[in-house]
Design an enzyme around this catalytic site. Structure first.
Site, PDB file in Angstrom:
ATOM      1  CE  LYS A  89      -4.447  -1.577   1.459  1.00 25.20           C
ATOM      2  NZ  LYS A  89      -4.243  -2.995   1.828  1.00 25.20           N
ATOM      3  CD  GLU A 111     -10.777   4.935   1.478  1.00 24.60           C
ATOM      4  OE1 GLU A 111     -10.527   6.113   1.179  1.00 24.60           O
ATOM      5  OE2 GLU A 111     -10.203   3.956   0.968  1.00 24.60           O
ATOM      6  CB  SER A 377      -0.159  -8.262  -1.100  1.00 30.99           C
ATOM      7  OG  SER A 377      -0.919  -9.116  -0.267  1.00 30.99           O
TER       8      SER A 377
HETATM    9  C1  LIG Z   1      -5.100  -4.033   1.507  1.00 29.26           C
HETATM   10  C2  LIG Z   1      -4.380  -5.284   1.250  1.00 29.26           C
HETATM   11  C3  LIG Z   1      -4.721  -6.146   0.173  1.00 29.26           C
HETATM   12  C4  LIG Z   1      -5.889  -5.887  -0.729  1.00 29.26           C
HETATM   13  O1  LIG Z   1      -5.833  -4.727  -1.470  1.00 29.26           O
HETATM   14  P1  LIG Z   1      -5.653  -4.707  -3.051  1.00 29.26           P
HETATM   15  O2  LIG Z   1      -6.001  -3.317  -3.422  1.00 29.26           O
HETATM   16  O3  LIG Z   1      -6.592  -5.718  -3.634  1.00 29.26           O
HETATM   17  O4  LIG Z   1      -4.247  -5.050  -3.352  1.00 29.26           O
HETATM   18  C5  LIG Z   1      -3.961  -7.274  -0.039  1.00 29.26           C
HETATM   19  N1  LIG Z   1      -2.922  -7.582   0.766  1.00 29.26           N
HETATM   20  C6  LIG Z   1      -2.568  -6.803   1.805  1.00 29.26           C
HETATM   21  C7  LIG Z   1      -1.409  -7.209   2.643  1.00 29.26           C
HETATM   22  C8  LIG Z   1      -3.278  -5.626   2.083  1.00 29.26           C
HETATM   23  O5  LIG Z   1      -2.920  -4.861   3.124  1.00 29.26           O
END
Ligand SMILES: *Cc1c(COP(=O)(O)O)cnc(C)c1O
Length: 396
Positions: A89, A111, A377
């Protein structure tokens, strides 16, 4: 290319900017300026320097030998979990705070649902010395108390929202109301590839650093910049969009997005938008949505808070419709199992969101010499309570 947004903000039939008239000045200002800012050499220099020295990029592309052995294929992990603040993010919030500064904004709003985007926003506001207000549903603020404390420590004001279900959708409405009331000095940082044009494209371009680095790293490590498969989890779809972006025009590379099936697709408790949804309009864009027959948004469910969203970015609706990407899903239980498998085989505790992408390894058919890239992610620190409960339940 076929998958680029058009000047009106559409990906095929999806996207656009369906907004109340009072929001026009803010959104038009962004539409007019965002590409010039992103393409500006000085912006790029500043963005890339911060990604390197502050976020810690490039994030490694790690060949996972024991996981590869288990699944009898060649698995690489794109380590977004190693970024500052623990997920992808920050790639977006770093970029958007620089855009905000370019536009002369002094006040940032956001948000947040699980709090991850709120923390990433509060972080870059501290970095730049800008005022930060984060709207968060009252229920979410209680469920995610540690992230509320992080945001406060970072100097943000966290405003609890008491309307509706007191969750993400209500926090978003409140942020929009704030923006309408502060058109001159405020930038609204949206956390995924959702919202009115230009947000889906802006966030995709800022997350595209993921696939840009992957190309170079794969060339170095395998001699071929194109993997056979890229697998990413989707909530709104920003890590997936960034991981797919530089491969969209290359059909040899199979793109797989994994949604949260929660307790099962047919359980009534899931967040599998593509499997269950229909086109509709939410938060300013036309996209696939989970809704009832008369168009009421259905409350989504996933054990993983970051995937718990009833919609999906319009770019994904288009990739789904054209067949360029495939939308799969994984349940809570399958994802928990996948999280423990990665932890025990590689010594990496993934975020529960990312574990949904890992769970697809059990379903896909991969040949021994296929190259499979999984987007990790985020890291699992925030999910320890959930993981501990799983261990207790299974006598681990
Ligand atoms: C917020 C988040 C996601 C989901 O958000 P996307 O916009 O779909 O990428 C996925 N993995 C983690 C670790 C997150 O914090």
């Amino acid at each position: 290319m076929d998958f680029e947004v058009n000047p009106k903000g559409f990906y095929g039939e999806f996207g656009g900017a369906f907004i109340p008239e009072m929001l026009y000045p803010n959104v038009m200002e962004l539409q007019r300026n965002y590409l010039n800012i992103l393409h500006d050499a000085y912006f790029q220099q500043e963005y890339r320097k911060l990604l390197k020295d502050y976020v810690g990029r490039p994030s490694p592309l790690y060949f996972a030998p024991r996981l590869s052995g288990f699944y009898q294929t060649r698995i690489f992990l794109k380590r977004e979990d190693l970024n500052h603040t623990g997920a992808h993010k920050i790639n977006n919030t770093i970029g958007q705070i620089l855009v905000a500064k370019r536009l002369g904004k002094t006040r940032i709003i956001a948000e947040t649902g699980a709090g991850q985007h709120g923390v990433a926003t509060a972080t870059v506001c501290a970095l730049m010395g800008l005022k930060c207000i984060v709207y968060m549903g009252k229920i979410d603020a209680e469920r995610q108390a540690p992230n509320v404390l992080r945001m406060k420590m970072l100097g943000a004001e966290v405003v609890p929202v008491y309307s509706g279900n007191m969750t993400l959708k209500d926090a978003t409405n409140e942020a929009i109301r704030d923006w309408i009331n502060h058109p001159a000095d405020t930038h609204y940082i949206i956390g995924s590839v959702v919202g009115p044009h230009p947000y889906p494209d802006l966030v995709t371009r800022l997350q595209a650093i993921i696939s840009e680095e992957m190309k170079r790293q794969l060339r170095e490590q395998t001699g071929n910049e194109n993997p056979g498969f890229i697998i990413a989890c989707v909530g709104g779809g920003s890590n997936a969009a960034g991981a797919f972006y530089h491969y969209l025009d290359n059909p040899e590379v199979r793109l797989i997005a994994v949604e949260a099936a929660g307790k099962g697709i047919d359980s009534g408790e899931s967040a599998a938008t593509m499997a269950l949804g229909h086109p509709g309009i939410l938060h300013g864009s036309r996209t696939m949505l989970m809704q009832t027959e008369d168009g009421q948004i259905t409350e989504p469910y996933s054990l993983s808070a970051g995937l718990d969203y009833p919609g999906i970015g319009p770019i994904h609706s288009h990739l789904f419709k054209t067949g360029r990407a495939v939308y799969e899903n994984a349940t809570d239980e399958e994802s928990l199992e996948a999280a423990f498998r990665l932890t025990r085989l590689e010594g990496i505790i993934p975020a529960l969101e990312s574990a949904h992408a890992l769970a697809f390894l059990d379903k896909g058919r991969f040949k021994p010499d296929d190259v499979v890239v999984i987007i990790l992610s985020g890291r699992g620190d925030k999910d320890m309570d959930t993981y501990i409960r799983y261990m207790e339940k299974h006598d681990m």
